[in-house]
Write a protein that holds these residues in place. Sequence first.
Motif, short mmCIF file in Angstrom:
data_model
loop_
_atom_site.label_atom_id
_atom_site.label_comp_id
_atom_site.label_asym_id
_atom_site.label_seq_id
_atom_site.Cartn_x
_atom_site.Cartn_y
_atom_site.Cartn_z
N ASP A 68 29.77 43.65 33.86
CA ASP A 68 31.19 43.95 33.73
C ASP A 68 31.33 45.35 33.17
O ASP A 68 30.93 45.62 32.03
N THR A 199 37.66 41.87 42.61
CA THR A 199 37.81 41.81 41.15
C THR A 199 39.04 42.56 40.69
O THR A 199 39.83 42.07 39.86
N GLN A 448 30.45 35.31 41.90
CA GLN A 448 31.83 34.89 41.67
C GLN A 448 31.88 33.67 40.73
O GLN A 448 32.75 32.84 40.84
N ALA A 451 35.16 33.60 38.98
CA ALA A 451 36.31 34.19 39.67
C ALA A 451 37.47 33.21 39.68
O ALA A 451 37.33 32.06 40.03
#
Length: 465
Positions: A68, A199, A448, A451
């Motif tokens: 991230d 994202t 993901q 997600a």
Amino acid sequence: MIIRGGRSQSDGSDADSSAPNANGGRTVKLHRRSHRKSRRGCSNCKKARKKCDEVQPTCSNCVRRQLDCDLVHSPTPDAGNSADQFHRSPGVRSGSLRSELMTPGSQASPQSQASACQIPSAILSYEDMEFLHHFSTDSDIGVGDSSEGKRLWQIHMPKIGFAHPFALHLILAFSALHLAQQHPNRRDHLIAEAGRHHTIGLSGTTDALRNLHSGNSSAVYISAMFASFCDLAFGPQTGEYLAFNDRGTEAKWFTFLKGVRSIMESGIPYSFPSATDEGTTANDSSPEFKLRYHPAYTEPFRTLRNYILYTTTANYTAVSTYMDAFELLKDTFDSVYAGLRNPQCENAHFSVLIFRWLYLISDDLAARLQKKERVALIIFAHFAVLFREMESFWFTQGWPTHILHGVYNHLEESDRVHIQWPVDELSLGTSVGIAHEAPNSTPDNYTQQNAGSEFLSSCPVGNGG
């Protein structure tokens, strides 16, 4: 600056590039080559002591290491710094074009300006322009039946994206995934780029959901729709089966579907593009996507109904939940294959009817699927036969068989006989002893796992499902 015997001292003059010293030799003046210094690199690169290329919103090192990146939250470079205006990004053959993606003030309403500000400034590369061009020109990327429908899909949707950048990012993600299918040699890179846009788009959609109003509701609706399409387009993923997963938590794809439902049930007005928005008249007389199968479902559904009643008679809540789901599924089969439609769905495309079953199932059935209760799984296996028709669209290919394998693996041996009809229809074997599937999962350069969890928490209407 003068270099003498390994020591440096200032001569106070820049007039000559060289001059004799006391010993008759010559000194050479060295000028340091100018370069750009920056302390704006992301924290991951700083910890790893790596040079950060500062490509927003995710630098190349973080994309490669699947981390991230916090660069997206860094201050934007000064507009006057030309070195920050153009730079190279991975996979782009020429320079990258930096864009704030803000709606021009002369054309934007206060609502759309607020919506556009809800996500950080983003970099659109020339490759992103390729994604947008592909979305607007490729005839196979959309879901429209007619030329008018495709025109609305490919022209009107980007217009919404220009006013609401979070929607544009999800459109670009969807287009990149379609390109990944067409260009195997670029597949991993294109999927990584799709993941980046996915994202960013989800982050912006989540922010917009927290401040949902009539000015952004249509864009949020479309964003949730594209987010669900993208999740399908990433391909069948290990342990994820559309409405349930191996972990026992809410399935990711269901999160996006709930987002669509919450918007529709919020009471906030929204609109979806129609033919009249572009001054055209819809014409569905020559659909390009036609039904490919005509299963004989009457007897299997009679058997399924008897099984539900026999298994759940002692539990009123369970029998009510399962019979409601069964009747809705039976009505959907009738609508798609027998043309028996209620007035609300009279002109609906078969894809809308199929997704409608998922949209309308109760919270209780969704919870029972999440717990992987046997009757819920068996009903869902029958839905997989219907969902097979969706493989007319590139982004759903492989999912029906993937779903059925998931159901099979979570049923006891004695219960697997009840999915014999779906197994036969999907040609997975002559008996229910189908082998364990080797999933066609998304490459490791985009994960993901979580997600949509923040997206769901922002939905204005509970956890409908």
